[in-house]
Design an enzyme around this catalytic site. Sequence first.
Site, PDB file in Angstrom:
ATOM      1  N   LEU A  24      10.205  -5.928  -4.601  1.00 59.87           N
ATOM      2  CA  LEU A  24       9.499  -7.059  -5.550  1.00 59.87           C
ATOM      3  C   LEU A  24       9.369  -8.051  -4.887  1.00 59.87           C
ATOM      4  CD1 LEU A  24      11.520  -6.020  -8.893  1.00 59.87           C
ATOM      5  CD2 LEU A  24       9.505  -4.889  -7.922  1.00 59.87           C
ATOM      6  N   HIS A  28       4.661  -8.834  -8.288  1.00 61.64           N
ATOM      7  CA  HIS A  28       5.305  -8.162  -9.400  1.00 61.64           C
ATOM      8  C   HIS A  28       5.880  -8.989 -10.559  1.00 61.64           C
ATOM      9  CE1 HIS A  28       6.085  -5.402  -5.746  1.00 61.64           C
ATOM     10  NE2 HIS A  28       5.465  -4.694  -6.468  1.00 61.64           N
ATOM     11  N   GLN A 144      -6.905   1.433  -7.612  1.00 60.36           N
ATOM     12  CA  GLN A 144      -5.707   1.984  -8.350  1.00 60.36           C
ATOM     13  C   GLN A 144      -5.981   1.833  -9.641  1.00 60.36           C
ATOM     14  OE1 GLN A 144      -1.350   2.443  -7.200  1.00 60.36           O
ATOM     15  NE2 GLN A 144      -1.333   0.494  -8.423  1.00 60.36           N
ATOM     16  N   VAL A 167      -1.611 -12.301  -6.967  1.00 57.90           N
ATOM     17  CA  VAL A 167      -1.079 -13.759  -6.539  1.00 57.90           C
ATOM     18  C   VAL A 167      -1.018 -13.661  -5.167  1.00 57.90           C
ATOM     19  CG1 VAL A 167       1.222 -14.654  -6.581  1.00 57.90           C
ATOM     20  CG2 VAL A 167       0.636 -13.343  -8.539  1.00 57.90           C
ATOM     21  N   ARG A 178       3.819  -4.712   2.008  1.00 60.10           N
ATOM     22  CA  ARG A 178       3.805  -4.408   3.283  1.00 60.10           C
ATOM     23  C   ARG A 178       3.583  -5.646   4.263  1.00 60.10           C
ATOM     24  NH1 ARG A 178       2.228   1.216   3.419  1.00 60.10           N
ATOM     25  NH2 ARG A 178       1.761   1.707   1.222  1.00 60.10           N
TER      26      ARG A 178
HETATM   27  O1  PAF Z   1       1.228   0.069  -7.311  1.00 62.22           O
HETATM   28  C1  PAF Z   1       2.186   0.710  -6.879  1.00 62.22           C
HETATM   29  O2  PAF Z   1       3.307   0.210  -6.656  1.00 62.22           O
HETATM   30  C2  PAF Z   1       2.196   2.263  -7.276  1.00 62.22           C
HETATM   31  O3  PAF Z   1       1.133   2.794  -6.684  1.00 62.22           O
HETATM   32  C3  PAF Z   1       2.671   2.743  -8.523  1.00 62.22           C
HETATM   33  C4  PAF Z   1       1.603   2.251  -9.657  1.00 62.22           C
HETATM   34  C5  PAF Z   1       3.982   2.091  -9.168  1.00 62.22           C
HETATM   35  C6  PAF Z   1       2.558   4.081  -8.788  1.00 62.22           C
HETATM   36  O4  PAF Z   1       3.745   4.746  -7.922  1.00 62.22           O
END
Ligand code: PAF
Length: 271
Positions: A24, A28, A144, A167, A178
């Site tokens: 995190l 997040h 996504q 952010v 990463r």
């Molecule tokens: O963005 C992420 O961290 C992942 O792709 C998720 C949405 C938790 C699915 O594993």
Amino acid sequence: MRTFSQKARKEGKRIGLVPTMGALHAGHLSLMDYTRSECDLLVASIFVNPLQFDREDDLAGYPRTFEKDLELCTAHGVDVVFAPRPENMYPDGFQTSVSVGDMTKGLCGAGRTGHFQGVTTVVMKLFNTVLSDIAVFGEKDFQQLKVIQRMVRDLDMLVEVVGRPTVRENDGLALSSRNKHLSPEERKKALCLSRALDRACSLAAEGVVDSPTLIAKASEEIQKTNGAKMEYLEIVDSDSLKPLDKITKPARMCLAVWLGETRLIDNASLN
Ligand code: PAF
């Protein structure tokens, strides 16, 4: 998890979910703070989903900081951390998947076979288990976010999927788990992504609407960065994710760039 949520729902509680793969960071935490302010109960999931990794070494090397993650969740008002084991999510005989069509073929989908199918499958399972009213995702992973919103729309799911702004570090680098893999030298070079986007946004604000021109100018920022390898840099329709020749409707510039072994992505609205 589901028993907890069913009881909470019967009591009229509004549940918010922030799905994560752990490691995190402030990105997040901003999703958690937002969800905390919108809901009675905040659930964070931590699950490094093997289905969405196209390379074994990427899965093995994905940062895992579970104890620290739990401390951060506590500090940010998370009521429940849902952290299943891979064998519980994918028991022997597991053979079902969820896949969204064309929207997953381009951008990151072109270079990462099976990635989005892995994402939508796990997210469907998380939604079915956590039973949240809303689920909150970062715009950093713009494709996504859009793919998950489309899955929810197409399959008549009840959860509301909310996107929140990326952010960034003070110098513009988008936060990502990463980033930990970047050497100090690569960390400096990583600014070419936000510089490319800033350049395109400024030109678009001056009235340039022609995608090839914007793409060429933005690409220069990557090309002049020694060691940065561009995987893609595109302008797409913000809803359908189809390439756009002209910015005549909501448009997003999206890019993926490699710095050594690390792949970084970023995006910005051009409107
Ligand atoms: O963005 C992420 O961290 C992942 O792709 C998720 C949405 C938790 C699915 O594993």
